[in-house]
Design a protein around this motif. Structure first.
Motif, PDB file in Angstrom:
ATOM      1  N   GLU A 123       0.830  -1.205   0.000  1.00 22.59           N
ATOM      2  CA  GLU A 123       0.000   0.000   0.000  1.00 22.59           C
ATOM      3  C   GLU A 123       0.865   1.255   0.000  1.00 22.59           C
ATOM      4  O   GLU A 123       0.548   2.252  -0.675  1.00 22.59           O
ATOM      5  CB  GLU A 123      -0.933  -0.007   1.210  1.00 22.59           C
ATOM      6  N   ALA A 124       1.924   1.229   0.785  1.00 27.70           N
ATOM      7  CA  ALA A 124       2.813   2.394   0.844  1.00 27.70           C
ATOM      8  C   ALA A 124       3.419   2.663  -0.532  1.00 27.70           C
ATOM      9  O   ALA A 124       3.542   3.818  -0.967  1.00 27.70           O
ATOM     10  CB  ALA A 124       3.910   2.161   1.869  1.00 27.70           C
ATOM     11  N   GLU A 133       2.156   1.788  -3.501  1.00 27.79           N
ATOM     12  CA  GLU A 133       1.142   2.198  -4.472  1.00 27.79           C
ATOM     13  C   GLU A 133       0.608   3.593  -4.205  1.00 27.79           C
ATOM     14  O   GLU A 133       0.253   4.320  -5.134  1.00 27.79           O
ATOM     15  CB  GLU A 133      -0.011   1.194  -4.466  1.00 27.79           C
ATOM     16  N   SER A 134       0.534   3.979  -2.950  1.00 27.88           N
ATOM     17  CA  SER A 134      -0.058   5.271  -2.590  1.00 27.88           C
ATOM     18  C   SER A 134       0.975   6.357  -2.338  1.00 27.88           C
ATOM     19  O   SER A 134       0.612   7.495  -2.027  1.00 27.88           O
ATOM     20  CB  SER A 134      -0.919   5.114  -1.337  1.00 27.88           C
ATOM     21  N   SER A 187       2.740   6.659   0.138  1.00 28.19           N
ATOM     22  CA  SER A 187       2.681   7.026   1.553  1.00 28.19           C
ATOM     23  C   SER A 187       3.881   6.432   2.267  1.00 28.19           C
ATOM     24  O   SER A 187       4.546   5.536   1.759  1.00 28.19           O
ATOM     25  CB  SER A 187       1.392   6.498   2.187  1.00 28.19           C
ATOM     26  N   LEU A 242       1.151   5.029   7.583  1.00 29.41           N
ATOM     27  CA  LEU A 242       0.130   3.998   7.407  1.00 29.41           C
ATOM     28  C   LEU A 242      -0.084   3.180   8.680  1.00 29.41           C
ATOM     29  O   LEU A 242      -1.218   2.833   9.030  1.00 29.41           O
ATOM     30  CB  LEU A 242       0.521   3.062   6.258  1.00 29.41           C
TER      31      LEU A 242
END
Length: 478
Positions: free
Chosen positions: A444-445, A447-448, A450, A455
């Motif tokens: 997720e980090a 892809e985003s 972030s 997160l």
């Protein structure tokens, strides 16, 4: 012998004209400059072997090794009444002068030569004989009073004197090489201390791995070189075992049985080393395994140095579009067309040194394999390759330490930003969240765009105190 002495005397009297003397050997007569300490066999070698342009005097330790062997032989022969007091004294004085650096410009034969080193041995014999003649009050070339073969080479063959001199010289050269390794380690240790508080991302397969300090990177470099120093010491030990006294093939022909027992203690005293005689002189005369083993240690040192330089080039890459975690000192403008470009020229030259040493190791391996029956005639190219490898490694390490390592600085802000933005820090959370959860966070980090830190807090997987503790530098880098 009397007939030969008369011939030498006649030649000296009849042909010493116009600043030249005439010397005689198996193939005939040749004119030698009166100023030369070398003689006819050296001159023939000079004519025959215009090969590499690298002569014996490029490597003073080799000349000192030859002088040491000749002095030890003279002293042993004197004990056996093979040499008179005056001749022994003159030969020993000539050897001492050569060991102090005199007459090296008369050691002129090419390092690479046919004849298994005979030209090298005779170059030494002739220089020593002619200097001894001067000491005795005679003219150069009056070999009836002190002969290169009958006196200086007494109880010897090229096949035992040459490899023994090689080993003595390599022991000295190895000491000098180890000093350069130690000097480079000191420079690296200083940087390890200086960068001990600089947190950065470690990388495997050029991908972000886990955090470490820049100091740890440099400390690993130093440890790697310390390991190689120990290997060089171990691989040089066999050089203390020599075949001196074995003469032509190890049987000791033309040397009295007592000679080998007397010459080794003299060699120990002259060199200050615990030299021993080989158990099997026939095997020792044709074996070159110690040269192969030592060459492999030189190769491994070269590989380690090249790896270090590869890392320095990567860590300093950029300065805008690369890693840019360290700055190498600027040594020269880097381009004839791109203004402002500065290249990592010092690591680059050390890389190239490594490639040369690796190539020399292959040469030495092939030359050792080419040995036949009771002698390996390929020793000259092995010796030249070894001394070249040692010399360029010494120069390369000095250059790397003084002109690169010493001036390296850390880009602390870049290192810190890389840590903050890296996905790799999630590995430190494995013990708290488990591999699967950490994998999802990492994905997720990525892809985003972030941060892992944000997160984890957003998802309330850990408290801020727990997260700060888990990601504290001292917990991540050990």
């Amino acid at each position: 012998m009397e007939h030969a002495n008369n011939r030498y005397e006649n030649i000296a009297q009849l042909y010493r004209t116009n600043g030249q003397r005439t010397e005689h050997d198996l193939l005939g007569d040749k004119a030698i400059p009166d100023t030369a300490y070398y003689g006819i066999q050296t001159l023939r070698a000079l004519e025959n072997f215009d090969i590499s342009g690298i002569s014996l005097n490029f490597y003073p330790s080799f000349i000192r090794g030859l002088a040491g062997v000749k002095k030890a032989a003279a002293l042993a022969n004197h004990e056996l009444d093979n040499l008179s007091d005056s001749t022994t004294h003159a030969i020993c004085q000539a050897c001492d002068e050569i060991s102090m650096g005199m007459l090296h410009n008369h050691f002129i034969v090419d390092m690479i030569q046919g004849g298994a080193g005979t030209s090298t041995n005779m170059n030494a014999n002739e220089v020593i004989a002619n200097r001894a003649l001067e000491i005795l009050g005679h003219q150069r070339g009056e070999y009836q009073f002190c002969s290169p073969n009958n006196h200086v080479n007494c109880s010897q063959s090229t096949n035992d004197a040459y490899p023994t001199a090689i080993k003595i010289a390599l022991l000295e050269a190895n000491d000098e090489l180890l000093q350069e390794v130690d000097n480079l380690i000191e420079y690296i240790d200083e940087k390890a201390d200086e960068f001990s508080d600089v947190l950065k991302m470690g990388r495997t397969q050029l991908q972000d791995a886990v955090p470490m300090t820049l100091g740890q990177s440099f400390q690993a470099f130093a440890t790697s070189l310390r390991n190689e120093a120990e290997r060089l010491k171990t691989c040089s030990v066999p050089f203390l075992t020599v075949n001196l006294g074995g003469t032509a093939i190890g049987t000791g022909l033309n040397a009295e049985p007592a000679y080998r027992e007397k010459v080794i203690p003299h060699l120990c005293n002259i060199t200050g080393r615990n030299i021993v005689l080989a158990d099997d002189l026939i095997e020792a005369t044709h074996d070159t395994g110690s040269l192969v083993m030592y060459s492999s240690a030189l190769k491994q040192l070269a590989v380690k140095l090249s790896k270090i330089c590869n890392d320095l080039r990567l860590l300093s890459s950029g300065p805008r579009a690369g890693l840019n975690e360290i700055n190498l000192p600027a040594m020269q403008p880097g381009s004839s067309i791109m203004p402002g470009k500065v290249n990592p020229v010092i690591p680059e030259v050390v890389n190239q040194i490594a490639y040369k040493v690796i190539g020399n190791d292959l040469t030495i391996t092939m030359a050792a394999e080419a040995g036949q029956l009771e002698l390996n005639v390929m020793e000259p190219v092995m010796v030249e390759s070894l001394f070249e490898s040692i010399e360029i490694l010494k120069n390369g390490m000095n250059t790397l330490g003084v002109r690169c390592i010493q001036g390296i600085t850390a880009n602390r802000e870049v290192c810190s930003a890389n840590i903050r933005n890296s996905i790799g820090v999630v590995t430190a959370l494995n013990p708290y969240l488990g591999y699967e959860v950490c994998t999802r966070i990492a994905k997720e980090a990525l892809e985003s765009a972030s941060s892992v830190y944000d997160l984890v807090l957003e998802k309330r997987l850990l408290t801020k105190e727990q997260l700060d503790s888990a990601l504290a530098p001292e917990n991540m880098v050990g």
